[in-house]
Design a protein around this motif. Structure first.
Motif, PDB file in Angstrom:
ATOM      1  N   UNK A  31       0.861  -1.184   0.000  1.00 44.53           N
ATOM      2  CA  UNK A  31       0.000   0.000   0.000  1.00 44.53           C
ATOM      3  C   UNK A  31       0.895   1.231   0.000  1.00 44.53           C
ATOM      4  N   UNK A  32       1.120   1.788  -1.181  1.00 47.76           N
ATOM      5  CA  UNK A  32       2.039   2.916  -1.296  1.00 47.76           C
ATOM      6  C   UNK A  32       1.333   4.262  -1.216  1.00 47.76           C
ATOM      7  N   UNK A  33       0.031   4.300  -1.435  1.00 45.47           N
ATOM      8  CA  UNK A  33      -0.728   5.548  -1.421  1.00 45.47           C
ATOM      9  C   UNK A  33      -1.638   5.553  -0.194  1.00 45.47           C
ATOM     10  N   UNK A  34      -1.464   6.544   0.677  1.00 43.90           N
ATOM     11  CA  UNK A  34      -2.257   6.601   1.905  1.00 43.90           C
ATOM     12  C   UNK A  34      -3.750   6.662   1.630  1.00 43.90           C
ATOM     13  N   UNK A  35      -4.140   7.234   0.496  1.00 36.52           N
ATOM     14  CA  UNK A  35      -5.565   7.359   0.194  1.00 36.52           C
ATOM     15  C   UNK A  35      -6.233   6.020  -0.069  1.00 36.52           C
ATOM     16  N   UNK A 237      -7.688   4.613  13.671  1.00 37.51           N
ATOM     17  CA  UNK A 237      -6.251   4.308  13.708  1.00 37.51           C
ATOM     18  C   UNK A 237      -5.367   5.415  13.153  1.00 37.51           C
ATOM     19  N   UNK A 238      -5.958   6.420  12.516  1.00 40.03           N
ATOM     20  CA  UNK A 238      -5.180   7.545  11.997  1.00 40.03           C
ATOM     21  C   UNK A 238      -6.031   8.801  12.037  1.00 40.03           C
ATOM     22  N   UNK A 239      -5.371   9.953  11.995  1.00 41.69           N
ATOM     23  CA  UNK A 239      -6.101  11.222  11.950  1.00 41.69           C
ATOM     24  C   UNK A 239      -6.864  11.290  10.633  1.00 41.69           C
ATOM     25  N   UNK A 240      -8.186  11.486  10.692  1.00 44.95           N
ATOM     26  CA  UNK A 240      -8.984  11.393   9.470  1.00 44.95           C
ATOM     27  C   UNK A 240      -9.113  12.704   8.714  1.00 44.95           C
ATOM     28  N   UNK A 241      -9.228  12.589   7.401  1.00 43.66           N
ATOM     29  CA  UNK A 241      -9.662  13.701   6.567  1.00 43.66           C
ATOM     30  C   UNK A 241     -11.168  13.859   6.750  1.00 43.66           C
ATOM     31  N   UNK A 242     -11.767  14.932   6.216  1.00 46.08           N
ATOM     32  CA  UNK A 242     -13.226  15.021   6.248  1.00 46.08           C
ATOM     33  C   UNK A 242     -13.849  13.750   5.659  1.00 46.08           C
ATOM     34  N   UNK A 261      -7.085   8.824   5.524  1.00 47.39           N
ATOM     35  CA  UNK A 261      -6.100   9.571   6.317  1.00 47.39           C
ATOM     36  C   UNK A 261      -6.056  11.050   5.937  1.00 47.39           C
ATOM     37  N   UNK A 262      -5.856  11.877   6.908  1.00 49.51           N
ATOM     38  CA  UNK A 262      -5.803  13.316   6.689  1.00 49.51           C
ATOM     39  C   UNK A 262      -4.686  13.663   5.708  1.00 49.51           C
ATOM     40  N   UNK A 263      -5.015  14.512   4.738  1.00 46.71           N
ATOM     41  CA  UNK A 263      -4.026  14.965   3.780  1.00 46.71           C
ATOM     42  C   UNK A 263      -3.739  14.003   2.653  1.00 46.71           C
ATOM     43  N   UNK A 264      -4.427  12.853   2.599  1.00 44.28           N
ATOM     44  CA  UNK A 264      -4.093  11.855   1.573  1.00 44.28           C
ATOM     45  C   UNK A 264      -4.626  12.244   0.202  1.00 44.28           C
TER      46      UNK A 264
END
Length: 360
Positions: A31-35, A237-242, A261-264
């Motif tokens: 999994x290379x892309x956080x999104x 488990x991670x800071x979420x995006x909207x 994930x936030x900022x992904x």
């Protein structure tokens, strides 16, 4: 080489299943892309929040085995058939898990994602993987849940560009959710999920795919009973995006939010294409979004960005350029006239697929 950010995120995600070094290593590798990660939080009747569900989009099949081991779930033999058909139709996979409280109902998830595939491809996948499903509305996504107790569940997801239209007939909660998002301009489309048991199809939940509202208020999300942003962040488990989508159960009072994930990456402007066109063995969808939100686009008007996703075949460059140039000019004219969409016949050899955009 795996980046430290990807490795850290993999450790956080794997920690939901306990101290699983093998799973964390597999996630960091594949999994290379956080999104790609999407987690959710569920609230029952305005009460306690429950997390423990993770989906990984554009997933490598190699993730199935380490996830199954971490869960203590056996990958069912039928999974190989699902992987084979997804490969043949060139559609991506979604894999993941749902702890469901950690008991025997916890499950491994394997979903075939035909959201961007042609209607023909959706129909072939549905016939092969969900033969009891209604043939007139092939699912955009078909899911397999393999439980720890050995049970296997089949899930179907129908999606539509119009969440309000899709909500009709699914009850007051579904309609209210769609109306709340539409009122804020935050609806990117609708999704209805169904359990398939033999030939019996049971509606289970309704979701609204969310695009970020212009005012940024998110009233439709904050109005969910028991919504508490800090409490939600604390169980993920991670800071979420909207949130990317919100849903309600059609059988009880629960609701669910889905976050990356936030900022992904940014939430999609539209779940379904603005229009679908085909000629001979080619089919593609045309997507439109505000120009300021699109880093890349095949064409732009003064206000919008135009992009395409090929759903079937390989369009000739000249034919593709002619279609996109025509659509862009018609879109520019629609902007000047105050029209909501381009609703004209395309240049030959293209024809418009009129059944798209209402209910898939």
């Amino acid at each position: 080489m795996v980046s430290s950010a990807a490795a850290d995120l993999a450790v956080r995600v794997a920690a939901e299943l306990g101290a699983q070094d093998g799973l964390a290593a597999a996630l960091a590798l594949h999994v290379r892309d956080a999104s790609a990660y999407e987690t959710s939080v569920r609230c029952q009747d305005g009460g306690a929040l429950r997390a423990g569900r993770m989906m990984i989009e554009q997933a490598d099949p190699a993730l199935l085995a380490p996830i199954a081991r971490a869960l203590g779930v056996v990958v069912p033999e039928v999974a190989s058939r699902w992987l084979e058909l997804a490969r043949a139709e060139r559609v991506p996979l979604i894999v993941g898990w749902d702890l469901r409280g950690g008991g025997p109902q916890r499950c491994l998830k394997l979903y075939v994602n035909a959201s961007d595939a042609s209607g023909d491809a959706r129909a072939r996948l549905a016939a092969a993987l969900a033969p009891g499903a209604p043939p007139d509305e092939p699912a955009a996504v078909i899911g397999l849940n393999a439980r720890a107790d050995g049970g296997v569940e089949t899930k179907l997801y129908l999606q539509s560009a119009d969440a309000l239209e899709l909500a009709r007939g699914l009850g007051a909660r579904a309609s209210a959710l769609a109306a709340a998002a539409r009122g804020e301009g935050a609806d990117a489309g609708g999704v209805a999920s169904f359990d398939l048991d033999g030939a019996a199809l049971r509606a289970r939940a309704f979701f609204v795919a969310l695009r970020e509202p212009q005012a940024g208020a998110w009233r439709c999300v904050r109005a969910l009973p028991g919504y508490d942003e800090r409490a939600i962040v604390s169980v993920l488990p991670f800071a979420p995006a909207p949130p990317r989508s919100m849903g309600v159960s059609l059988s009880d009072g629960s609701w669910t939010l889905y976050c990356k994930p936030r900022g992904s990456s940014r939430a999609p402007e539209a779940l379904e294409p603005a229009a679908v066109f085909r000629y001979e063995g080619v089919e593609l969808g045309v997507y439109v979004e505000p120009s300021e939100h699109a880093a890349r686009a095949i064409r732009r008007t003064e206000r919008h960005a135009v992009s395409v996703r090929v759903r079937r075949g390989e369009p000739a460059a000249r034919a593709l350029d002619a279609l996109v140039d025509w659509f862009t000019e018609r879109l520019r004219a629609a902007e000047r006239d105050g029209a909501r969409e381009v609703d004209e016949s395309p240049p030959p050899p293209w024809t418009r697929v009129r059944s798209e955009g209402a209910r898939s």
